[in-house]
Design a protein around this motif. Structure first.
Motif, PDB file in Angstrom:
ATOM      1  N   THR A  89       0.842  -1.207   0.000  1.00 31.90           N
ATOM      2  CA  THR A  89       0.000   0.000   0.000  1.00 31.90           C
ATOM      3  C   THR A  89       0.874   1.253   0.000  1.00 31.90           C
ATOM      4  O   THR A  89       0.499   2.251  -0.619  1.00 31.90           O
ATOM      5  CB  THR A  89      -0.952   0.010   1.215  1.00 31.90           C
ATOM      6  OG1 THR A  89      -0.220  -0.332   2.392  1.00 31.90           O
ATOM      7  CG2 THR A  89      -2.082  -0.977   1.014  1.00 31.90           C
ATOM      8  N   ARG A 133       2.447   6.087  -2.806  1.00 29.22           N
ATOM      9  CA  ARG A 133       3.497   6.994  -3.292  1.00 29.22           C
ATOM     10  C   ARG A 133       3.431   7.158  -4.799  1.00 29.22           C
ATOM     11  O   ARG A 133       3.674   8.250  -5.315  1.00 29.22           O
ATOM     12  CB  ARG A 133       4.888   6.517  -2.843  1.00 29.22           C
ATOM     13  CG  ARG A 133       5.177   6.832  -1.364  1.00 29.22           C
ATOM     14  CD  ARG A 133       6.599   6.527  -0.964  1.00 29.22           C
ATOM     15  NE  ARG A 133       6.914   5.117  -0.975  1.00 29.22           N
ATOM     16  CZ  ARG A 133       6.586   4.263  -0.004  1.00 29.22           C
ATOM     17  NH1 ARG A 133       5.954   4.681   1.071  1.00 29.22           N
ATOM     18  NH2 ARG A 133       6.909   2.991  -0.095  1.00 29.22           N
ATOM     19  N   LYS A 165       1.051   9.962   9.588  1.00 32.34           N
ATOM     20  CA  LYS A 165      -0.259   9.464  10.027  1.00 32.34           C
ATOM     21  C   LYS A 165      -0.791   8.453   9.027  1.00 32.34           C
ATOM     22  O   LYS A 165      -0.315   8.371   7.897  1.00 32.34           O
ATOM     23  CB  LYS A 165      -1.247  10.633  10.102  1.00 32.34           C
ATOM     24  CG  LYS A 165      -0.920  11.610  11.193  1.00 32.34           C
ATOM     25  CD  LYS A 165      -1.978  12.711  11.225  1.00 32.34           C
ATOM     26  CE  LYS A 165      -1.612  13.769  12.239  1.00 32.34           C
ATOM     27  NZ  LYS A 165      -2.033  15.109  11.765  1.00 32.34           N
ATOM     28  N   GLY A 213       1.984  -3.774   4.313  1.00 34.18           N
ATOM     29  CA  GLY A 213       1.471  -2.461   4.744  1.00 34.18           C
ATOM     30  C   GLY A 213      -0.036  -2.417   4.906  1.00 34.18           C
ATOM     31  O   GLY A 213      -0.598  -1.369   5.158  1.00 34.18           O
ATOM     32  N   GLN A 220      -9.288  -2.164   9.380  1.00 31.08           N
ATOM     33  CA  GLN A 220      -8.841  -2.676   8.071  1.00 31.08           C
ATOM     34  C   GLN A 220      -8.793  -4.205   8.076  1.00 31.08           C
ATOM     35  O   GLN A 220      -9.179  -4.850   7.095  1.00 31.08           O
ATOM     36  CB  GLN A 220      -7.462  -2.116   7.707  1.00 31.08           C
ATOM     37  CG  GLN A 220      -7.461  -0.623   7.408  1.00 31.08           C
ATOM     38  CD  GLN A 220      -6.066  -0.073   7.133  1.00 31.08           C
ATOM     39  OE1 GLN A 220      -5.116  -0.828   6.853  1.00 31.08           O
ATOM     40  NE2 GLN A 220      -5.923   1.235   7.202  1.00 31.08           N
ATOM     41  N   ARG A 259       5.361   7.670  13.137  1.00 26.41           N
ATOM     42  CA  ARG A 259       5.020   6.384  12.521  1.00 26.41           C
ATOM     43  C   ARG A 259       5.165   5.247  13.526  1.00 26.41           C
ATOM     44  O   ARG A 259       4.383   4.302  13.510  1.00 26.41           O
ATOM     45  CB  ARG A 259       5.891   6.160  11.284  1.00 26.41           C
ATOM     46  CG  ARG A 259       5.448   7.036  10.115  1.00 26.41           C
ATOM     47  CD  ARG A 259       6.556   7.255   9.105  1.00 26.41           C
ATOM     48  NE  ARG A 259       6.957   6.050   8.434  1.00 26.41           N
ATOM     49  CZ  ARG A 259       8.148   5.906   7.844  1.00 26.41           C
ATOM     50  NH1 ARG A 259       9.030   6.880   7.880  1.00 26.41           N
ATOM     51  NH2 ARG A 259       8.431   4.787   7.239  1.00 26.41           N
TER      52      ARG A 259
HETATM   53  P1  ADP Z   1       6.465   2.030   6.471  1.00 24.62           P
HETATM   54  O1  ADP Z   1       5.922   0.675   6.797  1.00 24.62           O
HETATM   55  O2  ADP Z   1       7.933   2.009   6.266  1.00 24.62           O
HETATM   56  O3  ADP Z   1       6.029   3.098   7.420  1.00 24.62           O
HETATM   57  P2  ADP Z   1       4.803   2.230   4.061  1.00 24.62           P
HETATM   58  O4  ADP Z   1       5.435   2.481   2.766  1.00 24.62           O
HETATM   59  O5  ADP Z   1       4.169   0.917   4.280  1.00 24.62           O
HETATM   60  O6  ADP Z   1       5.946   2.527   5.102  1.00 24.62           O
HETATM   61  O7  ADP Z   1       3.708   3.364   4.354  1.00 24.62           O
HETATM   62  C1  ADP Z   1       4.017   4.730   4.274  1.00 24.62           C
HETATM   63  C2  ADP Z   1       2.812   5.559   4.692  1.00 24.62           C
HETATM   64  O8  ADP Z   1       1.694   5.281   3.807  1.00 24.62           O
HETATM   65  C3  ADP Z   1       2.254   5.279   6.080  1.00 24.62           C
HETATM   66  O9  ADP Z   1       2.944   5.979   7.081  1.00 24.62           O
HETATM   67  C4  ADP Z   1       0.797   5.740   5.923  1.00 24.62           C
HETATM   68  O10 ADP Z   1       0.696   7.142   5.971  1.00 24.62           O
HETATM   69  C5  ADP Z   1       0.454   5.315   4.509  1.00 24.62           C
HETATM   70  N1  ADP Z   1      -0.144   3.957   4.475  1.00 24.62           N
HETATM   71  C6  ADP Z   1       0.383   2.838   3.915  1.00 24.62           C
HETATM   72  N2  ADP Z   1      -0.414   1.775   4.107  1.00 24.62           N
HETATM   73  C7  ADP Z   1      -1.483   2.214   4.826  1.00 24.62           C
HETATM   74  C8  ADP Z   1      -2.636   1.594   5.360  1.00 24.62           C
HETATM   75  N3  ADP Z   1      -2.879   0.265   5.217  1.00 24.62           N
HETATM   76  N4  ADP Z   1      -3.520   2.355   6.040  1.00 24.62           N
HETATM   77  C9  ADP Z   1      -3.310   3.665   6.209  1.00 24.62           C
HETATM   78  N5  ADP Z   1      -2.233   4.322   5.744  1.00 24.62           N
HETATM   79  C10 ADP Z   1      -1.324   3.614   5.062  1.00 24.62           C
END
Ligand code: ADP
Ligand code: ZN
Length: 216
Positions: A31, A36, A57, A85, A92, A167
């Motif tokens: 995700t 991104r 967040k 993720g 969820q 985070r």
């Molecule tokens: P990491 O695990 O290194 O923090 P990710 O690439 O998985 O990085 O996620 C980066 C950001 O994307 C999160 O901090 C959040 O803001 C958003 N995000 C990713 N997946 C989710 C999810 N399942 N629910 C809500 N926000 C998400």
């Protein structure tokens, strides 16, 4: 195999996801990567997600659940998938269960908070394909360049000390309770995230029962 990877930011989910994806011949659905790339493309979802991500967040549940459900309905997911993720909140996880998608295993990569900040500051990511790297523990063959696509390696906007702390807090408060949710269903396995990539890979294979038998 339908697999969920979880763990704090920087635990190595992206890297292990890629390794498992090759081993098992199934795709990783991240995700973070999806969001991104939505930001980069300037889509509606990208615009909505950007501020949340940069503040460390979570993006609202209904947004992310929609994206993931759509992705999981694609035919390539029928042979299995690795979720990286997602889910990240109990809501969820429940939405995933209710959508009728069956999860076979949930692997939690365990890394202490103190190690995370250090790791995330040496983390890099391909600006083109999103492949993960680390300038200390998982270097590309050529400095600053992606092994797979030649794209430029960059540091993520949310890998700065302030956002990293947010985070981590979010992880402990909102994501970690999911471990109990899946443990209650008998799906949870854990593996320690080590300093060295190969050690983590070995722990992961062991936790999932994917070890090669010892040579005799
Ligand atoms: P990491 O695990 O290194 O923090 P990710 O690439 O998985 O990085 O996620 C980066 C950001 O994307 C999160 O901090 C959040 O803001 C958003 N995000 C990713 N997946 C989710 C999810 N399942 N629910 C809500 N926000 C998400
Ligand atoms: Zn690349």
């Amino acid at each position: 195999m339908n697999l969920v990877l979880m763990g704090p930011p920087g635990a190595g989910k992206g890297t292990q996801g890629e390794i498992l994806s090759k081993k098992l011949g199934i795709d990783t659905i991240s995700t973070g990567v999806m969001l991104r790339s939505a930001i980069k493309e300037g889509t509606e979802i990208g615009k909505l997600a950007e501020q949340y991500i940069n503040d460390g967040k979570l993006v609202p549940d209904e947004v992310i659940v929609g994206i993931v459900k759509e992705r999981l309905s694609k035919p390539d997911c029928e042979k299995g998938f690795i979720l990286d993720g997602f889910p990240r909140t109990i809501a969820q996880a429940k939405a995933l269960t209710e959508s009728g998608v069956k999860i076979d295993k949930v692997l939690s990569l365990e890394v202490e908070d103190e190690k995370i900040v250090e790791r995330l500051s040496s983390r890099r990511e391909c600006s083109k394909c999103g492949a993960p790297y680390n300038v200390i523990s998982n270097k590309p063959a050529e400095e600053g360049k992606c092994d797979k696509c030649g794209g430029q390696l960059i540091r993520r906007a949310d890998d700065n000390p302030e956002t990293i702390q947010n985070r981590l807090d979010v992880y402990h408060e909102q994501t970690e309770p999911i471990k109990d949710y899946y443990a209650a269903e008998g799906l949870l396995v854990t593996a320690k995230g080590e300093e060295l990539l190969e050690d983590t890979t070995r722990n992961v294979a062991k936790a999932l029962g994917l070890e090669e038998p010892d040579a005799v």
